[in-house]
Design a protein around this motif. Sequence first.
Motif, PDB file in Angstrom:
ATOM      1  N   THR A  14     -21.339  80.925 -10.662  1.00 29.13           N
ATOM      2  CA  THR A  14     -21.079  82.267 -11.162  1.00 29.13           C
ATOM      3  C   THR A  14     -19.615  82.274 -11.579  1.00 29.13           C
ATOM      4  O   THR A  14     -18.747  81.822 -10.816  1.00 29.13           O
ATOM      5  CB  THR A  14     -21.342  83.348 -10.101  1.00 29.13           C
ATOM      6  OG1 THR A  14     -22.740  83.311  -9.769  1.00 29.13           O
ATOM      7  CG2 THR A  14     -20.992  84.734 -10.617  1.00 29.13           C
ATOM      8  N   LYS A  16     -16.399  84.564 -12.847  1.00 25.86           N
ATOM      9  CA  LYS A  16     -15.850  85.917 -12.919  1.00 25.86           C
ATOM     10  C   LYS A  16     -14.441  85.869 -13.501  1.00 25.86           C
ATOM     11  O   LYS A  16     -13.762  84.853 -13.418  1.00 25.86           O
ATOM     12  CB  LYS A  16     -15.791  86.548 -11.520  1.00 25.86           C
ATOM     13  CG  LYS A  16     -17.156  86.768 -10.896  1.00 25.86           C
ATOM     14  CD  LYS A  16     -17.034  87.385  -9.527  1.00 25.86           C
ATOM     15  CE  LYS A  16     -18.401  87.589  -8.896  1.00 25.86           C
ATOM     16  NZ  LYS A  16     -18.279  88.159  -7.549  1.00 25.86           N
ATOM     17  N   ASN A  17     -14.017  87.006 -14.058  1.00 23.78           N
ATOM     18  CA  ASN A  17     -12.640  87.130 -14.542  1.00 23.78           C
ATOM     19  C   ASN A  17     -11.772  87.703 -13.413  1.00 23.78           C
ATOM     20  O   ASN A  17     -12.252  87.930 -12.298  1.00 23.78           O
ATOM     21  CB  ASN A  17     -12.580  87.983 -15.819  1.00 23.78           C
ATOM     22  CG  ASN A  17     -13.074  89.405 -15.608  1.00 23.78           C
ATOM     23  OD1 ASN A  17     -13.216  89.889 -14.489  1.00 23.78           O
ATOM     24  ND2 ASN A  17     -13.354  90.074 -16.715  1.00 23.78           N
ATOM     25  N   ALA A  19     -10.713  90.615 -12.978  1.00 23.67           N
ATOM     26  CA  ALA A  19     -11.166  91.945 -12.553  1.00 23.67           C
ATOM     27  C   ALA A  19     -12.417  91.866 -11.670  1.00 23.67           C
ATOM     28  O   ALA A  19     -12.898  92.887 -11.189  1.00 23.67           O
ATOM     29  CB  ALA A  19     -11.431  92.821 -13.774  1.00 23.67           C
ATOM     30  N   GLY A  20     -12.946  90.651 -11.489  1.00 21.94           N
ATOM     31  CA  GLY A  20     -14.137  90.484 -10.669  1.00 21.94           C
ATOM     32  C   GLY A  20     -15.437  90.695 -11.415  1.00 21.94           C
ATOM     33  O   GLY A  20     -16.514  90.691 -10.806  1.00 21.94           O
ATOM     34  N   GLU A  21     -15.362  90.857 -12.742  1.00 23.76           N
ATOM     35  CA  GLU A  21     -16.570  91.043 -13.557  1.00 23.76           C
ATOM     36  C   GLU A  21     -17.234  89.691 -13.806  1.00 23.76           C
ATOM     37  O   GLU A  21     -16.554  88.711 -14.101  1.00 23.76           O
ATOM     38  CB  GLU A  21     -16.206  91.671 -14.902  1.00 23.76           C
ATOM     39  CG  GLU A  21     -15.537  93.015 -14.790  1.00 23.76           C
ATOM     40  CD  GLU A  21     -14.826  93.428 -16.074  1.00 23.76           C
ATOM     41  OE1 GLU A  21     -14.716  94.647 -16.274  1.00 23.76           O
ATOM     42  OE2 GLU A  21     -14.372  92.563 -16.841  1.00 23.76           O
ATOM     43  N   VAL A  22     -18.567  89.645 -13.676  1.00 21.91           N
ATOM     44  CA  VAL A  22     -19.310  88.416 -13.937  1.00 21.91           C
ATOM     45  C   VAL A  22     -19.338  88.167 -15.444  1.00 21.91           C
ATOM     46  O   VAL A  22     -19.774  89.020 -16.218  1.00 21.91           O
ATOM     47  CB  VAL A  22     -20.737  88.487 -13.367  1.00 21.91           C
ATOM     48  CG1 VAL A  22     -21.541  87.259 -13.771  1.00 21.91           C
ATOM     49  CG2 VAL A  22     -20.701  88.632 -11.850  1.00 21.91           C
ATOM     50  N   ILE A  23     -18.850  87.000 -15.833  1.00 23.44           N
ATOM     51  CA  ILE A  23     -18.830  86.604 -17.244  1.00 23.44           C
ATOM     52  C   ILE A  23     -20.061  85.773 -17.578  1.00 23.44           C
ATOM     53  O   ILE A  23     -20.639  85.883 -18.648  1.00 23.44           O
ATOM     54  CB  ILE A  23     -17.549  85.800 -17.563  1.00 23.44           C
ATOM     55  CG1 ILE A  23     -16.313  86.681 -17.341  1.00 23.44           C
ATOM     56  CG2 ILE A  23     -17.571  85.242 -18.971  1.00 23.44           C
ATOM     57  CD1 ILE A  23     -15.015  85.903 -17.390  1.00 23.44           C
ATOM     58  N   GLU A 129      -7.348  83.372 -19.963  1.00 20.72           N
ATOM     59  CA  GLU A 129      -7.949  83.963 -18.754  1.00 20.72           C
ATOM     60  C   GLU A 129      -7.911  82.971 -17.588  1.00 20.72           C
ATOM     61  O   GLU A 129      -8.151  81.781 -17.771  1.00 20.72           O
ATOM     62  CB  GLU A 129      -9.429  84.301 -19.003  1.00 20.72           C
ATOM     63  CG  GLU A 129      -9.663  85.313 -20.073  1.00 20.72           C
ATOM     64  CD  GLU A 129      -9.571  86.744 -19.572  1.00 20.72           C
ATOM     65  OE1 GLU A 129      -9.662  86.969 -18.356  1.00 20.72           O
ATOM     66  OE2 GLU A 129      -9.412  87.628 -20.427  1.00 20.72           O
TER      67      GLU A 129
END
Length: 161
Positions: A14, A16-17, A19-23, A129
């Motif tokens: 998994t 994530k960036n 911000a904790g958002e799943v990419i 990133e």
Amino acid sequence: MKVSKDKVVSMHYTLKNDAGEVIDSSDGKETLDFLQGHGNIIPGLESALEGASKGDKMDVSVEPEEGYGLRMQDAIQEIPRTALQGIDEVTIGMQLQSQDQDGNPFVVTVTKQDDEKITVDANHPLAGETLHFSVSIEDVRDAEAEELSHGHVHSAGGHSH
């Protein structure tokens, strides 16, 4: 068997960036299979996996320099709208294929437009990133001779490229 050069690694991940958002994620999908030590995945992740074993789970943060690189301002260009012949409608986020002076193809993304010009960005969308991976190693095996000679993993059903 440990992850090392010339081993085929099967993993779930998994991404994530900051911000904790799943990419991206392989959750509920096939594993990501790659040939270790051959540049099939980003360098920072590849080096972090070195020495891991089947069943290992780890969290890895990869800085831009070891991921998709830093954002380069000179990779952003304005081009005249007339340069896009044969494309009826241009939209923000649209990806277009271009080529460098040597004819090598690369992808650009439309970031702005007006009546006269279009701004395109050749940076990878994840350039600049820090990437945060949660990884589980599902399998490690020796690569087959054909995989080594080609520099990548072949699918279970045979050779497919």
